[in-house]
Design an enzyme around this catalytic site. Sequence first.
Site, mmCIF file in Angstrom:
data_model
loop_
_atom_site.group_PDB
_atom_site.id
_atom_site.type_symbol
_atom_site.label_atom_id
_atom_site.label_comp_id
_atom_site.label_asym_id
_atom_site.label_seq_id
_atom_site.Cartn_x
_atom_site.Cartn_y
_atom_site.Cartn_z
ATOM 1 N N ARG A 18 0.814 -1.218 0.000
ATOM 2 C CA ARG A 18 0.000 0.000 0.000
ATOM 3 C C ARG A 18 0.851 1.273 0.000
ATOM 4 O O ARG A 18 0.337 2.366 -0.240
ATOM 5 C CB ARG A 18 -0.942 -0.005 1.203
ATOM 6 C CG ARG A 18 -2.179 -0.866 0.977
ATOM 7 C CD ARG A 18 -3.149 -0.725 2.113
ATOM 8 N NE ARG A 18 -2.798 -1.539 3.262
ATOM 9 C CZ ARG A 18 -3.399 -1.472 4.445
ATOM 10 N NH1 ARG A 18 -4.385 -0.616 4.635
ATOM 11 N NH2 ARG A 18 -3.026 -2.260 5.432
ATOM 12 N N ASN A 362 38.776 37.107 6.185
ATOM 13 C CA ASN A 362 37.460 37.646 5.863
ATOM 14 C C ASN A 362 37.156 37.402 4.389
ATOM 15 O O ASN A 362 37.937 37.785 3.509
ATOM 16 C CB ASN A 362 37.409 39.144 6.155
ATOM 17 C CG ASN A 362 36.005 39.706 6.000
ATOM 18 O OD1 ASN A 362 35.222 39.724 6.937
ATOM 19 N ND2 ASN A 362 35.684 40.168 4.796
#
Length: 451
Positions: A18, A362
Site C-alpha cells: 500500500r 574575511n
Amino acid sequence: MNNKPLAIIILAAGQGTRMKSNRPKVMHELAGRPMINWLLETCESFGPEKIVVVTGPDMPGLEAAIKPHTGVVQKVRDGTGGAVKCAISALKGFTGDVLILLGDTPLLTVETMQTLIQTKTENKASLSLLGCIMENSYGYGRLILNEKDELQEIVEEKDADEEQKQIRLVNTGAFCADGARLESWLEKIDNNNAQNEFYITQLPAIIAAEGGKTAVAITKDAAEIHGCNTRADLAALEKTLQSRLRTRHMNEGVSMQDPDTVYLWHDTQIAPGCTLEPNIYFGPNVSIAENVTIRAFSHIEETTIGSGVAVGPFARLRGGAKLAQDVKIGNFVEIKNAELAHGVKANHLAYLGDAAIGENTNIGAGTITCNYNGFEKNKTMIGKNVFVGSNAALVAPVTIENDAIIAAGSTVTENVPADALAIARAATEIRKGWAAKYRKIKEAAKRKKAS
C-alpha cells in the site's frame, strides 16, 4: 527490567504494497534510519537472550539491517501466526518470556514494553497483550474484558456489532507469551477465516480453553502504537519521532525557538548552550559544539561545527564542511568540503568549496572558489588574516598566502604571496557625456516608432 529470561520476535515480512514501494515496509526511514532499527534499538536495551526477526523472501537489505540478530524467512505470507511459527524454530529450548512485536510499529517505548512484560508476571498470566485506548478505534480489533479485567475475546472491526464498535480499547498487536508453551499454542491456531491465514489473535481463546488467562496492559499513547501501512502513516510516525528527538535535545540544554520547525537526523549531535532558530534542517552526520547559534532557514549535513560559531540565516553547509571556533557564516553562504579555521568570516553570498581557509580571514560578499573545471575538483588554499574583497573569483588550484588582500571584483588565477595585493580586473574607462547622448538616441527612436 524483567528478571525472567527474555527473547523477542519481531514480525517484519511485510512488503509495503500500500506504500507503492519496492522496499520492505520496515526499511522505510524515520529520521534517516530504517524503522526496524529504531525498534531493534529499543529491544536491545532489555539485553534479551535472543532477538529473532521474521523477514520475507528476497529481502537482502533487511537481512543486512538486522545484523547481528537472527533472521528467519517466512516463505509463505500466511498471517501473523504463521510468522511466529517460523520464528519458533530459532528459539528451541527457550522457556522464558517471549515478546512478540510488529516491525511496522517502531516507536514502542522501553517503558511500554516493560509494562507489557510486568503485566504478564504480576497477573500470573500465560499471555499478556498490549491494548490502547483510542478516541477513534475504527479498523482495530476491540478488546472485550471480563469482570476481572482479563481478556475475554478480540473482536475484529468487520465482526463487531454496534455496541462493540463503541469500545475504545483496541489490540495493538504486541504480546508477551510463556515461551515454554508458545509452540504448542501455535500448533492449535487454524486458518478458518476469510483470508485463510493464521493469526496470533487466536492465542487468548486457545489459552482460555486450557484454563489459562490473558492479561491486558494498557497505554493511552496512540502515537506510540501507530503502525505503518501507507505513506501518510509514515509521515505520522516521522512527526512523532521528530517530537521525541527535539524534546531529548531540549532536555539536554539546546534551545529551540520554534521546535516544530526543526528537523533532526537520527545521529544529530548538538551540545548544550546552542540556539536553533525556526526552520532548520539537519541531515546526516552533523556534530555541533557548545554555544553555537543556527539561524533560520539553514540546511546542514555532514558538517562539524566548533564552539561559538554563528550560522545563517539561509546558509547551506554540506559534505565535509568543518567550521572551527568562532567562525561566522552569514546569509546565502554555501560551504562544501572546506575547512574554516578560528575566526573566519563569510557573512553573505559566497560559495566556498574544496578549500582550506586560515584564521581570521574575511571572505567578501559574492566570493566563490571555482573548484571544478568540468573534469576534476581542485583546492583553494587561503592563509591567515587574508582579506578577500567582494565579488572575487578564486580559480583553483590557487594559493593565497597569509595577510594578502584580494581586490574586489578580481578573478585570481595565480598564487598570491604573503602581504601582497592582488588585482585582476580590467581598468575602468570613463566616457564623459556618453550616457546622455545614448538616452537621446533611444528616445528619438521611440518617438519615431510611436508615430
